[in-house]
Scaffold this motif. Structure first.
Motif, PDB file in Angstrom:
ATOM      1  N   ARG A 115       6.173  17.332  -1.135  1.00  0.00           N
ATOM      2  CA  ARG A 115       6.845  16.870  -2.361  1.00  0.00           C
ATOM      3  C   ARG A 115       7.351  18.044  -3.192  1.00  0.00           C
ATOM      4  O   ARG A 115       6.569  18.904  -3.578  1.00  0.00           O
ATOM      5  N   ILE A 116       8.636  18.024  -3.477  1.00  0.00           N
ATOM      6  CA  ILE A 116       9.225  19.052  -4.331  1.00  0.00           C
ATOM      7  C   ILE A 116       9.363  18.529  -5.753  1.00  0.00           C
ATOM      8  O   ILE A 116       9.461  19.286  -6.706  1.00  0.00           O
ATOM      9  N   SER A 117       9.338  17.215  -5.895  1.00  0.00           N
ATOM     10  CA  SER A 117       9.462  16.583  -7.201  1.00  0.00           C
ATOM     11  C   SER A 117       8.654  15.290  -7.196  1.00  0.00           C
ATOM     12  O   SER A 117       8.507  14.651  -6.151  1.00  0.00           O
ATOM     13  N   SER A 118       8.168  14.912  -8.342  1.00  0.00           N
ATOM     14  CA  SER A 118       7.426  13.655  -8.424  1.00  0.00           C
ATOM     15  C   SER A 118       8.342  12.480  -8.747  1.00  0.00           C
ATOM     16  O   SER A 118       7.904  11.346  -8.798  1.00  0.00           O
ATOM     17  N   GLU A 119       9.618  12.775  -8.949  1.00  0.00           N
ATOM     18  CA  GLU A 119      10.575  11.731  -9.317  1.00  0.00           C
ATOM     19  C   GLU A 119      11.983  12.157  -8.946  1.00  0.00           C
ATOM     20  O   GLU A 119      12.225  13.295  -8.573  1.00  0.00           O
ATOM     21  N   LYS A 120      12.905  11.218  -9.060  1.00  0.00           N
ATOM     22  CA  LYS A 120      14.302  11.497  -8.744  1.00  0.00           C
ATOM     23  C   LYS A 120      15.025  12.003  -9.983  1.00  0.00           C
ATOM     24  O   LYS A 120      14.791  11.522 -11.091  1.00  0.00           O
ATOM     25  N   LEU A 121      15.889  12.973  -9.764  1.00  0.00           N
ATOM     26  CA  LEU A 121      16.761  13.480 -10.820  1.00  0.00           C
ATOM     27  C   LEU A 121      18.137  13.632 -10.213  1.00  0.00           C
ATOM     28  O   LEU A 121      18.364  14.522  -9.382  1.00  0.00           O
ATOM     29  N   TYR A 122      19.033  12.746 -10.574  1.00  0.00           N
ATOM     30  CA  TYR A 122      20.396  12.836 -10.089  1.00  0.00           C
ATOM     31  C   TYR A 122      21.241  13.403 -11.205  1.00  0.00           C
ATOM     32  O   TYR A 122      21.431  12.771 -12.238  1.00  0.00           O
ATOM     33  N   ASP A 123      21.704  14.599 -11.008  1.00  0.00           N
ATOM     34  CA  ASP A 123      22.460  15.317 -12.023  1.00  0.00           C
ATOM     35  C   ASP A 123      23.935  14.976 -11.877  1.00  0.00           C
ATOM     36  O   ASP A 123      24.665  15.672 -11.187  1.00  0.00           O
ATOM     37  N   SER A 124      24.357  13.904 -12.508  1.00  0.00           N
ATOM     38  CA  SER A 124      25.747  13.487 -12.391  1.00  0.00           C
ATOM     39  C   SER A 124      26.679  14.380 -13.201  1.00  0.00           C
ATOM     40  O   SER A 124      27.856  14.485 -12.900  1.00  0.00           O
ATOM     41  N   LEU A 125      26.146  15.022 -14.232  1.00  0.00           N
ATOM     42  CA  LEU A 125      26.927  15.992 -14.986  1.00  0.00           C
ATOM     43  C   LEU A 125      26.570  17.376 -14.471  1.00  0.00           C
ATOM     44  O   LEU A 125      25.405  17.754 -14.497  1.00  0.00           O
ATOM     45  N   PRO A 126      27.528  18.139 -13.959  1.00  0.00           N
ATOM     46  CA  PRO A 126      27.178  19.441 -13.395  1.00  0.00           C
ATOM     47  C   PRO A 126      26.753  20.435 -14.474  1.00  0.00           C
ATOM     48  O   PRO A 126      27.179  20.355 -15.613  1.00  0.00           O
ATOM     49  N   GLY A 127      25.915  21.361 -14.058  1.00  0.00           N
ATOM     50  CA  GLY A 127      25.506  22.456 -14.921  1.00  0.00           C
ATOM     51  C   GLY A 127      24.161  22.239 -15.577  1.00  0.00           C
ATOM     52  O   GLY A 127      23.735  21.117 -15.807  1.00  0.00           O
ATOM     53  N   ALA A 128      23.499  23.339 -15.871  1.00  0.00           N
ATOM     54  CA  ALA A 128      22.165  23.291 -16.463  1.00  0.00           C
ATOM     55  C   ALA A 128      22.180  22.634 -17.833  1.00  0.00           C
ATOM     56  O   ALA A 128      21.210  21.985 -18.225  1.00  0.00           O
ATOM     57  N   ASP A 129      23.267  22.764 -18.587  1.00  0.00           N
ATOM     58  CA  ASP A 129      23.333  22.149 -19.910  1.00  0.00           C
ATOM     59  C   ASP A 129      23.228  20.636 -19.836  1.00  0.00           C
ATOM     60  O   ASP A 129      22.769  19.994 -20.776  1.00  0.00           O
ATOM     61  N   ALA A 130      23.638  20.050 -18.726  1.00  0.00           N
ATOM     62  CA  ALA A 130      23.565  18.599 -18.575  1.00  0.00           C
ATOM     63  C   ALA A 130      22.124  18.113 -18.562  1.00  0.00           C
ATOM     64  O   ALA A 130      21.858  16.960 -18.912  1.00  0.00           O
ATOM     65  N   LEU A 131      21.193  18.974 -18.177  1.00  0.00           N
ATOM     66  CA  LEU A 131      19.789  18.557 -18.115  1.00  0.00           C
ATOM     67  C   LEU A 131      19.225  18.192 -19.493  1.00  0.00           C
ATOM     68  O   LEU A 131      18.291  17.409 -19.587  1.00  0.00           O
ATOM     69  N   LYS A 132      19.802  18.726 -20.561  1.00  0.00           N
ATOM     70  CA  LYS A 132      19.289  18.378 -21.894  1.00  0.00           C
ATOM     71  C   LYS A 132      19.438  16.892 -22.181  1.00  0.00           C
ATOM     72  O   LYS A 132      18.685  16.323 -22.951  1.00  0.00           O
ATOM     73  N   TYR A 133      20.390  16.240 -21.509  1.00  0.00           N
ATOM     74  CA  TYR A 133      20.562  14.800 -21.683  1.00  0.00           C
ATOM     75  C   TYR A 133      19.538  14.009 -20.880  1.00  0.00           C
ATOM     76  O   TYR A 133      19.388  12.824 -21.058  1.00  0.00           O
ATOM     77  N   ARG A 134      18.839  14.649 -19.969  1.00  0.00           N
ATOM     78  CA  ARG A 134      17.892  13.986 -19.083  1.00  0.00           C
ATOM     79  C   ARG A 134      16.432  14.164 -19.529  1.00  0.00           C
ATOM     80  O   ARG A 134      15.552  13.581 -18.949  1.00  0.00           O
ATOM     81  N   GLY A 159      26.197  30.753  -8.840  1.00  0.00           N
ATOM     82  CA  GLY A 159      27.084  29.974  -7.985  1.00  0.00           C
ATOM     83  C   GLY A 159      26.717  28.505  -7.905  1.00  0.00           C
ATOM     84  O   GLY A 159      27.529  27.684  -7.502  1.00  0.00           O
ATOM     85  N   VAL A 160      25.495  28.151  -8.302  1.00  0.00           N
ATOM     86  CA  VAL A 160      25.064  26.747  -8.270  1.00  0.00           C
ATOM     87  C   VAL A 160      25.671  26.023  -9.465  1.00  0.00           C
ATOM     88  O   VAL A 160      25.554  26.464 -10.604  1.00  0.00           O
ATOM     89  N   THR A 161      26.347  24.887  -9.194  1.00  0.00           N
ATOM     90  CA  THR A 161      26.987  24.114 -10.263  1.00  0.00           C
ATOM     91  C   THR A 161      26.311  22.772 -10.514  1.00  0.00           C
ATOM     92  O   THR A 161      26.487  22.186 -11.566  1.00  0.00           O
ATOM     93  N   SER A 162      25.546  22.271  -9.541  1.00  0.00           N
ATOM     94  CA  SER A 162      24.894  20.981  -9.708  1.00  0.00           C
ATOM     95  C   SER A 162      23.628  20.943  -8.862  1.00  0.00           C
ATOM     96  O   SER A 162      23.609  21.455  -7.739  1.00  0.00           O
ATOM     97  N   VAL A 163      22.583  20.305  -9.410  1.00  0.00           N
ATOM     98  CA  VAL A 163      21.296  20.170  -8.724  1.00  0.00           C
ATOM     99  C   VAL A 163      20.820  18.729  -8.881  1.00  0.00           C
ATOM    100  O   VAL A 163      20.832  18.187  -9.983  1.00  0.00           O
ATOM    101  N   SER A 164      20.414  18.127  -7.779  1.00  0.00           N
ATOM    102  CA  SER A 164      19.747  16.823  -7.806  1.00  0.00           C
ATOM    103  C   SER A 164      18.454  16.950  -7.025  1.00  0.00           C
ATOM    104  O   SER A 164      18.400  17.662  -6.023  1.00  0.00           O
ATOM    105  N   LEU A 165      17.422  16.260  -7.499  1.00  0.00           N
ATOM    106  CA  LEU A 165      16.127  16.300  -6.835  1.00  0.00           C
ATOM    107  C   LEU A 165      15.705  14.900  -6.432  1.00  0.00           C
ATOM    108  O   LEU A 165      15.973  13.937  -7.150  1.00  0.00           O
ATOM    109  N   ASP A 166      15.068  14.806  -5.303  1.00  0.00           N
ATOM    110  CA  ASP A 166      14.378  13.600  -4.893  1.00  0.00           C
ATOM    111  C   ASP A 166      12.994  14.056  -4.461  1.00  0.00           C
ATOM    112  O   ASP A 166      12.706  15.259  -4.447  1.00  0.00           O
ATOM    113  N   ILE A 167      12.149  13.160  -4.099  1.00  0.00           N
ATOM    114  CA  ILE A 167      10.773  13.532  -3.816  1.00  0.00           C
ATOM    115  C   ILE A 167      10.676  14.588  -2.719  1.00  0.00           C
ATOM    116  O   ILE A 167       9.907  15.539  -2.828  1.00  0.00           O
ATOM    117  N   TYR A 168      11.491  14.470  -1.665  1.00  0.00           N
ATOM    118  CA  TYR A 168      11.437  15.414  -0.546  1.00  0.00           C
ATOM    119  C   TYR A 168      12.766  16.130  -0.312  1.00  0.00           C
ATOM    120  O   TYR A 168      13.028  16.575   0.798  1.00  0.00           O
TER     121      TYR A 168
END
Length: 140
Positions: free
Chosen positions: A24-43, A63-72
């Motif tokens: 497990r890399i995450s305990s929950e799903k995080l789908y970052d529909s808005l690219p960029g780290a600043d978008a995480l403040k909305y989550r 170089g990373v513009t978007s990150v989404s996490l799922d459990i694995y």
């Protein structure tokens, strides 16, 4: 517990990769529909702080513009100005650091090489920058 493993999945859009892990890399799903780290403040109200911290650690990779996490899995989108030869070892390092892995087996899910140009799919590329040693690599 199985040996640590990362399977890299590619898509027709070459700017996207998924890194599937067998822990497990995450305990929950995080789908970052808005690219960029600043978008995480909305989550922040939607997910736990450890999930936000995990996602932010991948945004530290230039170089990373978007990150989404799922459990694995970790899904990364990069800018067209970068290529996976630069990004993949850093993503692998972040996964290893987060999961406290010393050695990891890395393979491509596709017939195309996960990164590196013109290499056969069983060639894992030069992973020396990611801290992997040859004994942790296996050919298919």
């Amino acid at each position: 517990m199985p040996a640590p493993r990362i399977v890299i999945e590619q898509f027709p859009n070459d700017l996207i990769r998924e890194f599937h892990v067998n822990e497990r890399i995450s305990s929950e799903k995080l789908y970052d529909s808005l690219p960029g780290a600043d978008a995480l403040k909305y989550r922040i109200s939607e997910v736990t702080p450890p999930t936000i911290q995990t996602a932010l650690s991948f945004y530290e990779i230039e170089g990373v513009t978007s990150v989404s996490l799922d459990i694995y899995e970790v899904r990364i989108t990069i800018s067209p100005a970068f290529d996976w030869d630069e990004i993949t070892p850093r993503v692998i390092d972040r996964i290893k650091k987060h999961l406290l892995w010393d050695d990891v087996e890395v393979r491509s899910r596709d017939s195309r090489p996960a990164y590196g140009y013109g290499r056969p799919s069983s060639d894992l590329g030069d992973l020396s920058d990611s801290g992997l040693d040859e004994s942790s690599q296996s050919e298919e």
